[in-house]
Write an enzyme that holds these catalytic residues in place. Structure first.
Site, PDB file in Angstrom:
ATOM      1  N   THR A 146      -3.017 -13.167 -14.462  1.00  0.00           N
ATOM      2  CA  THR A 146      -2.493 -14.457 -14.798  1.00  0.00           C
ATOM      3  C   THR A 146      -2.193 -15.441 -13.554  1.00  0.00           C
ATOM      4  O   THR A 146      -3.000 -16.299 -13.317  1.00  0.00           O
ATOM      5  CB  THR A 146      -0.957 -14.224 -15.100  1.00  0.00           C
ATOM      6  OG1 THR A 146      -0.416 -13.153 -14.567  1.00  0.00           O
ATOM      7  CG2 THR A 146      -1.018 -13.303 -16.721  1.00  0.00           C
ATOM      8  N   THR A 196       3.172  -9.437 -14.998  1.00  0.00           N
ATOM      9  CA  THR A 196       3.385  -7.980 -15.345  1.00  0.00           C
ATOM     10  C   THR A 196       2.260  -7.321 -14.438  1.00  0.00           C
ATOM     11  O   THR A 196       1.164  -7.741 -14.331  1.00  0.00           O
ATOM     12  CB  THR A 196       2.867  -7.593 -16.885  1.00  0.00           C
ATOM     13  OG1 THR A 196       4.189  -8.364 -17.794  1.00  0.00           O
ATOM     14  CG2 THR A 196       2.797  -6.203 -17.237  1.00  0.00           C
TER      15      THR A 196
END
Lengths: 396, 396
Positions: free
Chosen positions: A151, A189
């Site tokens: 990400t 995450t």
């Protein structure tokens, strides 16, 4: 080893592509890891009460002795999406199973990205066959898959180790991870996958993975915010045969520690990589509780960022961890400089220590509480204005 | 009521002076609160394992039915200072006792400032008679004492309430506090004192103060870092006579809530004052645990700072609080806008809600978890680059 040249273990292939979940076509948003034969699989998942659909689906499918693949997407975590989210996650694994000609149950899934949004299945649906078609066995393919997990990570995280098999051959473990760097609108995450051609039973895989995660991924914190999607998976396909358990466990621990510390080195906005060693408590659990509390104190983190040897912040953070100790037994060293002994100040040159903190990216905190056997090594980062900017300066 | 005009209850006097602990002579660093007659005293102290000498001394002296004074200094917390620190704290109370002609045990003490440094007794020793000589009974004197408690607070925090006595007269409670704003090199600390001329027994004072602190000072967090010196003291000298307990408790709660929320309004670098209401859990304790976890999440704090209605951060923080709940029962409102109902997203206009957050200093988060009776109201602030700057940009 440079991330670009980490090889896959025997019998594994990987791929990473862009399907349009991320708007920039240069950024991969799908990743796939495949064993060409049924593999042992084990998984460790977030302890958050709120978990995403991918965690729910994957939890049902490990441990296993017939795993074939892990599919991942970045850009959307598929969390808080109810029955529709669960159906989307199952559809993704079914599409990969169809492409590989295996059972749906042989495919696990991880997703990372914003919470409370539905997956863009219009992009993912046509992307999955493309992903399966891109599978390859080279280091470039593994690197592409690691890219597909990212990400806000600034670099792909890969690690590898080899060890001797019982029959004198070579087994390999190769792992990939993405980090806990946080940026709006993404709830980042921690995802990790370790592939190995060593032969391991499901119960051994489960036990050894939990032990490795406990001392690596469970010993890092960027900001104390536990994600709803954290997942680490181990796939062992046995292509290289069985290994000595101790040697395998050591290699697994090393790969997990490499990946976990890489996550801290790439933490959002961080300018310091901080290793906290806690010793002398009754149990390792006590030591870990104190280490985590010190790691998550914004005052400790900002003091390190400011190269301020304000050690009272570290001691007082230890004091509210909920673990009893005798303050008059407390010793503290920062970057090897004693600053507190038996609970009272040690004279030291503050300017020299401040220079040491400022001029080194790596920072060491050593806290000793007495003669107990309990120890913990924990890794964290400092808290910077850049972290705040990255996580606040998003306008919906 | 403006802080400058808060009156003292009958029989109390106060003073605040500079003695040189703070180098700027315009900044008061000593404070004194005195009852002209023996008063009931109760205290609530930090739960940190590491506590300062002032907390050790004051803990021994409450509850009491013969208290006369509270002396405070700012600029140095006298924590981690061993036997010498304890002797310094006792000497301070003895000097005040000598000036007032009372027992040492009748004087309690609070200190706030950097940890791990010894008090500058060369400045404090001559300052204490000067402090006692400055005692006065006007609102200006109380305000001066509140100034003497300040470290990095930007304003003095005072609150007052009156209530009817049983005999139809008027009793008053007046409180002062300093905040948990943190700036290097100070480990700031929450200190509070409530003075009243109502008659209260020591055991009632202890019980009512604990209850009031539980729902005020124990329901705020700037950054989750528990100080080694937090102290709230209540002095009740009975000059106005007894009051109805319920009315007294309500007034005490209100004064404590005023002071506690003032601390959050003055939190270091904060641009938002956030009220978190948690409902529907099995117990108030569960609700408080979740509220505190949400309040301390850097991701929640930065999202509010960035006016980002990224509600997944709030839900996921609730999920790692360690309190079990059913995610499909979770409801969330931000500034009155429903964003999640029964665990799944509600459609809303993100730009409008973002504007609402950005344009209001006050922000409301309402989390409901079901039908349970457990509730908690909690106050916090956002996390800003200014907080990081204030706590990092100090060079020793």
């Amino acid at each position: 080893m440079p991330a670009e040249s980490v090889p896959l273990p025997v019998g594994f292939s990987a791929a990473g592509v862009n399907c349009g979940v991320k708007s920039d076509p240069a950024k991969r948003d799908l990743a796939l890891f495949v064993s060409d034969r049924p593999a042992t699989a084990a998984g460790v998942f977030t302890q958050n009460v709120v978990v995403g659909a991918p965690v729910q689906v994957s939890r049902e499918r490990v441990p296993s002795d017939a795993a074939r693949a892990v599919v991942m997407n970045s850009g959307c975590s598929n969390v808080s999406t109810g029955a529709r989210g669960l159906a989307d996650a199952r559809e993704m694994t079914a599409a990969i199973a169809a492409a590989l000609g295996c059972d749906d149950e042989a495919v696990t899934i991880c997703s990372t990205g914003v919470i409370g949004h539905f997956l863009n299945m219009d992009a993912i649906r046509p992307g999955l066959p493309k992903l399966a078609a891109a599978l390859g066995e080279t280091p470039n393919d593994l690197h592409a898959a690691a890219e597909g997990m990212r990400t806000t990570d600034t670099f792909a995280k890969l690690s590898t180790r080899t060890l001797q098999t019982e029959q004198g051959g070579e087994a390999r473990l190769s792992g990939a991870a993405k980090g806990a760097a946080m940026i709006a609108p993404n709830m980042a995450t921690m995802l990790g996958v370790v592939l190995t051609d060593a032969a391991v039973t499901p119960s051994d895989a489960d036990r050894l993975l939990r032990a490795a995660v406990d001392r690596s991924f469970n010993r890092i914190s960027v900001d104390g915010h536990m994600s709803t999607s954290d997942t680490v998976l181990l796939l062992a396909n046995g292509a290289a045969g069985p290994c000595d358990e101790e040697a395998f466990a050591a290699a697994l621990n090393e790969v997990c520690e490499d990946l976990a510390t890489d996550i801290i080195r790439d933490a959002e906005g961080a300018t310091h990589f901080v290793t906290i060693d806690v010793t002398g408590l009754p149990s390792d659990e006590d030591a870990a509780t104190i280490a985590r509390t010190v790691a998550d104190s914004p005052l400790v983190k900002t003091a390190i960022h400011g190269a301020d040897p304000n050690w009272g912040r570290i001691k007082s953070a230890a004091g509210y961890a909920g673990v009893p100790f005798e303050p008059s037994r407390f010793d503290l060293d920062i970057n090897g400089q004693a600053v507190c002994r038996s609970g009272v100040p040690v004279e030291f040159d503050e300017a020299t220590l401040s220079d040491s903190i400022r001029s080194h990216r790596d920072c060491s905190l050593r806290l000793n509480f007495g003669d107990g056997p309990g120890i913990c090594r924990f890794w964290t980062c400092d808290l910077t204005a850049e972290y705040v900017r990255l996580n606040a300066d998003y306008t919906t």
